[in-house]
Design an enzyme around this catalytic site. Structure first.
Site: not given
Ligand SMILES: Cc1ncc(C[n+]2csc(CCOP(=O)(O)OP(=O)(O)O)c2C)c(N)n1
Lengths: 368, 327
Positions: A259, A263, A272
């Site tokens: 990405r 985020h 980070y």
């Molecule tokens: C169950 C849950 N825990 C925490 C979050 C908060 N949160 C939103 S996105 C994220 C990171 C997600 O990373 P990834 O699965 O790699 O997907 P990306 O956003 O990089 O596409 C977090 C911790 C959430 N949305 N749902």
């Protein structure tokens, strides 16, 4: 031999970083190839505009997709009309291909429930915000096709690398393996789950190899190579619908990518990760890569590129205009969708709400 | 004692920092709590200070976070897991209600869990779906847990330290709407605010208004506006919803004979019903008017374009108080 039959460590690639062909070009017609390019450009431009709308206070928190167009468009364009898509919250480009108008995506991130109102015939689940929670839904949807004998349908489900740590990921893939459901699980491994790097999600060498634990196929693909993504997704969807002798239906695809931006617009990635890393990955940008290939093979020229550029700008501008001129949602809306019919309690609360609104006006509710 | 002027989120950080300095067994764990300092910056700088073994960036897995914290706490560590938003506690809900709350009971007190599960909660910050709900009653309904919800920077630090020192597991919910809304004096030293004691924020004689968390502010504002109309309201900030300070509730009600409860959680099954029952049980004969509940509606928390209509506003609280007073 199918692109799926390989060691999950062995990444599928078709184009190198300059757009030079290094693998087997999938069989796609010229029009679809140019369409792929157009939609990737559209997704990138939409994304840039959406981030800017958020910065101007015209939209809420928004998760950008820049860098991930190759994975989103390359995979979504491989779907057949009757297939279904189960997205996370970042697949604005993929959802667009499935038929969700850009205006709807904008409305959703502008805080209107209407953004989730799928147009008739759009085979798309709403964005799932709780990480990994959509993965078992995808398995269930695929399972339903199998139970009803609708063998011509498959389900493509997206999630991030962070999602592979959640129980729902394991449960969803395990069910798919056990019940041999027509599912393609597509992991957008963009290296980071907010600030946590992939190495802190799993001690596995690859995410693709996790497939072995569920008895399903796993394949790793260069997620910034749209042609490679197309090839593996197409093959996986075909296998889901029509597996060969001794083949299982489900597949886990790990699309390795990056990405480029934050985020979400609420996040500051400079805390980070360093610029050097970002630059390294920007060199793999899927858009110039496909463009170089299309120009090299005579499918695209300056004139066509300009035409596409003008067209996508217009489309995004129109979508923003349409979303922003959409009437504000009526507060009564809130009371309408919890149940088919308002329960007596909800009806009473609604009446109380309207009576007070009459008395104090909207100013009595709205905070600046 | 020297004091600093902190926001609530800074007071969380200060409480963690203070207690981690005093007690080596305290550790912080969760998603993005380390290098990033937490998505709300509640753990900012702690990783630099205490390192990777005491400020731990975990995989993205709430059941894993809470479940491993249960194991650590059973062995005597004092983990303070952070769940990024309370809306994401549900993947760990099984660990919370099947184990975190029941370990003491299941082992007849042989194992206790001195852990604090922190999470920002509540609405009003124009966040995406699943980021704004107010589901504190899930935890208040669960025996074996204490549920604390601060509303001032001073209380935040003092209650958090109490929670960390408490031998029983505490769910510490932080109203994110007021994370940065204002500052207050917070002593640099360690100090505690007892769990289970409400605070009377304003004394009054006409009506008692019971509230907590982010709703304390619109409540105080409403009460101030009503002063001009000659209404003298008492405001009680409950601070912990389990255990609940029944004594302060009953005492205040006996004085005024009228009650309004303000919370953003849905009305049905919300704390307002519990407070109403306490009043019925213990002060029926003092009652001058029906108890009025100003609460969230019994509908899914809307996306943010409508959240202002969902949350109790100053005007709604005023209206509720008038209704109780003019009955
Ligand atoms: C169950 C849950 N825990 C925490 C979050 C908060 N949160 C939103 S996105 C994220 C990171 C997600 O990373 P990834 O699965 O790699 O997907 P990306 O956003 O990089 O596409 C977090 C911790 C959430 N949305 N749902």
């Amino acid at each position: 031999m199918s692109v799926l039959q390989r060691d999950p460590q062995d990444q599928v690639r078709v184009l190198d970083e300059d757009g030079t062909v290094v693998g087997e070009v999938p069989d796609i017609d010229d029009e679809t190839l140019v369409d792929m390019y157009r939609n990737m450009r559209l997704a990138r431009h939409f994304d840039t505009r959406a981030v800017s709308l958020q910065r101007q206070g015209r939209m809420g928190t928004y998760p950008p997709l820049s860098g991930q167009e190759g994975a989103q468009i390359g995979s979504a364009i491989a779907l057949e009309e009757d297939d279904w898509m189960v997205p996370s919250y970042r697949e604005h480009g993929a959802a667009l291909l499935r038929g969700l108008p850009l205006k709807q995506t904008l409305l959703y991130w502008m805080g209107h429930e209407k953004g989730n109102e799928m147009p008739e015939g759009v085979n798309l689940f709403p964005p799932a915000v709780p990480i990994a929670s959509q993965i078992p839904h995808a398995t269930g949807a695929g399972w339903s096709f199998k139970l009803r004998g609708e063998e011509d349908k498959a389900v493509l489900c997206y999630f991030g690398d962070g999602a592979t740590s959640e129980g729902d990921f394991h449960e969803g893939l395990n069910f798919a393996g056990v019940f041999d459901t027509p599912n393609v699980f597509f992991c957008n491994n963009n290296q980071w789950a907010i600030s946590v790097p992939r190495e802190r999600q799993t001690a596995s060498e690859t995410i693709a190899q996790k497939a072995a634990a569920y008895g399903i196929d796993g394949v790793q693909v260069d997620g910034m190579d749209p042609l490679a993504v197309y090839a593996v997704t197409k093959a996986a969807l075909e296998k889901a619908r029509n597996p060969g002798e001794g083949e299982g239906r489900p597949t886990l695809i790990e699309a390795v990518q990056y990405r480029f931006g934050a985020h979400t617009t609420a996040d500051d990635p400079t805390v980070y990760r360093d610029d050097e890393e970002v630059e390294k990955w920007k060199a793999k940008d899927p858009i110039p890569r496909l463009e170089a290939f299309l120009r090299e093979t005579g499918r695209l020229d300056d004139e066509k590129v300009e035409e596409i550029e003008a067209e996508i700008k217009q489309r995004v501008a129109d979508a923003i205009e349409a979303a922003e001129s959409d009437p504000r949602p009526e507060p009564s809306d809130m009371f309408d969708y919890a149940y088919d019919e308002r329960t007596p309690e909800i009806q009473a609360q609604y009446e109380e709400f309207e009576a007070l609104r009459e008395k104090v006006g909207d100013e009595g509710f709205l905070r600046e | 004692m020297s004091a600093q002027n902190l926001t609530i989120v800074q007071a969380v950080r200060d409480g963690l920092y203070t207690e981690m300095n005093l007690d080596d067994e305290v550790l912080v764990m969760g998603e993005d709590v380390g290098k990033n300092g937490g998505v709300f910056r509640a753990t900012e700088g702690l990783w630099d200070e205490f390192g990777d073994d005491r400020v731990i960036d975990t995989p993205l897995a709430e059941s894993g976070i809470i479940g491993t914290a249960v194991g650590m706490a059973a062995m005597g560590l004092k983990p303070v897991p952070e769940i990024q938003f309370s809306g994401f506690m549900y993947p760990g809900f099984d660990q919370i209600v099947s184990h975190m709350s029941r370990f003491r009971t299941r082992t007849r007190g042989r194992y206790t869990l001195p852990m604090v599960l922190r999470a920002p909660y509540g609405g009003g910050i124009r966040a995406p779906e699943s980021h704004s709900e107010s589901k504190e009653m899930f935890y208040a309904h669960e025996a074996g847990l204490k549920v604390v919800i601060p509303s001032t920077p001073y209380d935040t630090k003092g209650l958090l330290i109490s929670a960390i020192r408490d031998p029983d597991p505490v769910v510490f919910l932080e109203p994110k709407l007021i994370y940065r809304a204002f500052r207050g004096e917070v002593p640099e030293e360690d100090y505690t605010v007892p769990i289970g004691e409400a605070a009377v924020r304003r004394e009054g004689s006409d009506v008692s208004v019971f509230t907590y968390g982010a709703m304390t502010r619109p409540t105080l504002e409403a009460v101030e506006n009503l002063e001009e109309e000659g209404i003298d309201a008492e405001v009680v900030d409950l601070r912990s919803i389990s255990p609940l300070d029944r004594e302060t509730i009953v005492e205040s009600f006996k004085k005024t004979g009228r009650a309004v409860v303000v919370h953003e959680a849905p009305k049905t099954g919300g704390l307002g019903g519990e407070i109403t029952a306490i009043i019925q049980e213990e002060a029926l004969l003092y009652q001058e008017a029906p108890v009025k509940r100003v609460a969230g509606y019994d509908v899914p928390y809307p996306l943010y374009a409508l959240e202002d209509y969902y949350l109790p506003s100053v005007a709604r609280v005023e209206d509720g108080i008038r209704e109780a007073v003019n009955f």
